[in-house]
Scaffold this motif. Structure first.
Motif, PDB file in Angstrom:
ATOM      1  N   GLY A   1      30.625  21.451 -13.227  1.00 19.58           N
ATOM      2  CA  GLY A   1      30.533  22.760 -12.598  1.00 19.58           C
ATOM      3  C   GLY A   1      31.293  22.880 -11.308  1.00 19.58           C
TER       4      GLY A   1
ATOM      5  N   ARG B   1      23.300  27.886 -11.853  1.00 17.46           N
ATOM      6  CA  ARG B   1      23.599  26.978 -12.963  1.00 17.46           C
ATOM      7  C   ARG B   1      22.964  25.605 -12.790  1.00 17.46           C
TER       8      ARG B   1
ATOM      9  N   CYS C   1      24.124  23.377 -10.564  1.00 15.42           N
ATOM     10  CA  CYS C   1      25.161  22.420 -10.159  1.00 15.42           C
ATOM     11  C   CYS C   1      24.726  21.715  -8.876  1.00 15.42           C
TER      12      CYS C   1
ATOM     13  N   GLU D   1      31.511  34.872 -15.034  1.00 12.62           N
ATOM     14  CA  GLU D   1      30.373  34.614 -14.155  1.00 12.62           C
ATOM     15  C   GLU D   1      30.709  34.962 -12.707  1.00 12.62           C
TER      16      GLU D   1
ATOM     17  N   LEU E   1      31.897  26.812 -14.502  1.00 14.16           N
ATOM     18  CA  LEU E   1      31.864  28.233 -14.203  1.00 14.16           C
ATOM     19  C   LEU E   1      32.984  28.958 -14.945  1.00 14.16           C
TER      20      LEU E   1
ATOM     21  N   GLN F   1      26.897  28.590  -8.711  1.00 12.72           N
ATOM     22  CA  GLN F   1      26.621  27.172  -8.911  1.00 12.72           C
ATOM     23  C   GLN F   1      25.133  26.869  -8.792  1.00 12.72           C
TER      24      GLN F   1
END
Length: 275
Positions: free
Chosen positions: A160, A40, A42, A212, A208, A37
């Motif tokens: 996310g 990404r 998030c 991943e 997600l 996370q």
């Protein structure tokens, strides 16, 4: 103590003196989800429903970045708003639980307490929609309570966001599995991975992915993924300890399980560890 040090603490049942139930595998998996996370980008709070004496909340307390908060919901020693099922479960599994026990344990590892809502999770309508990125559900284990907690998770999770459902495969509390699979069969819940103890999933089709998460697992020498299992239109991978990690902990695990199966009302809460 750092996150890495706490993961090592969790992974040694002989030295882990925080009462509760958290597999080393799931401690590592929660850290993997957090890392994916963060990569990404998030953002959002972390919510735990059901904290007991803080073993998993302490771990989650290492996750929030600046501007994020850990929110914990547990009735602890409060009697307000409890259903008959709540009373029965608390008397069977959590007798004598006090909020002070949670706070004392948490402050051993962190400088300040998280935001605590000492109330039934049915009263979490105070949380804003899409305000969280991770929700860990380990509260009341009836079908009705788990179903409501899943709906709360779906409402508060933002882009996310990931939900983690504890006891999804425990035979003695089938209501959790009933509520979880009902949510999955509704068509919106996307599985990411699962362990013996917890299922990891998302409602965000742009969030997600299982790959991943599997890639994150691959970077941890303590964990390995099993071949993917087809679940309707999706696949999910089981995650376990590696054989070398299992050997590292085997002696302590035998002692932990001996304590668990010894039984008796005066026996201390077992330190659960394993696959």
């Amino acid at each position: 103590m750092s996150l890495t040090e706490y993961l090592e603490f969790i992974g040694d049942p002989a030295g882990d003196d925080v009462e509760g139930w958290l597999y080393p595998t799931d401690a590592q998996m929660l850290a993997v989800v957090n890392e994916v996370q963060v990569r990404r980008g998030c953002r959002g709070d972390i919510l735990e429903i059901g904290a007991y004496k803080g073993k998993s909340a302490i771990l989650l307390g290492f996750f929030p970045a600046a501007g994020e908060t850990l929110v914990v919901c547990d009735v602890f020693d409060s009697e307000s708003g409890l259903t008959a099922d709540n009373h029965t479960e608390n008397e069977a599994f959590y007798p004598g639980l006090q909020r002070a026990d949670f706070e004392k344990n948490y402050l051993r590892f962190h400088d300040r307490l998280p935001t605590v809502h000492a109330r039934p999770s049915a009263e979490l309508d105070i949380l804003a929609d899409r305000s969280c990125r991770l929700v860990h559900i380990d509260g009341a284990h009836s079908y009705e309570a788990t179903r409501a907690d899943l709906e709360t998770a779906r409402r508060v999770l933002g882009p996310g966001g990931v939900v983690v459902v504890d006891d999804w495969s425990s035979a003695h509390i089938p209501g959790v599995a009933a509520a979880f699979w009902e949510q999955y069969l509704g068509g919106a819940l996307i599985p990411l991975a699962f362990t013996k103890g917890k299922f990891y999933a998302t409602w965000d089709p742009a969030g997600l992915t299982g790959q991943e998460v599997a890639d994150g697992v691959a970077g941890r020498p303590e964990l390995e993924t099993k071949p993917p299992i087809r679940l309707g239109p999706h696949e999910a991978r089981g995650v376990t300890m590696t054989p070398s990690a299992w050997q590292r902990y085997s002696a302590a695990l035998r002692a932990a399980y001996a304590k668990l199966y010894a039984g008796g009302g005066s026996a201390p809460a077992p330190q659960m560890a394993g696959f």
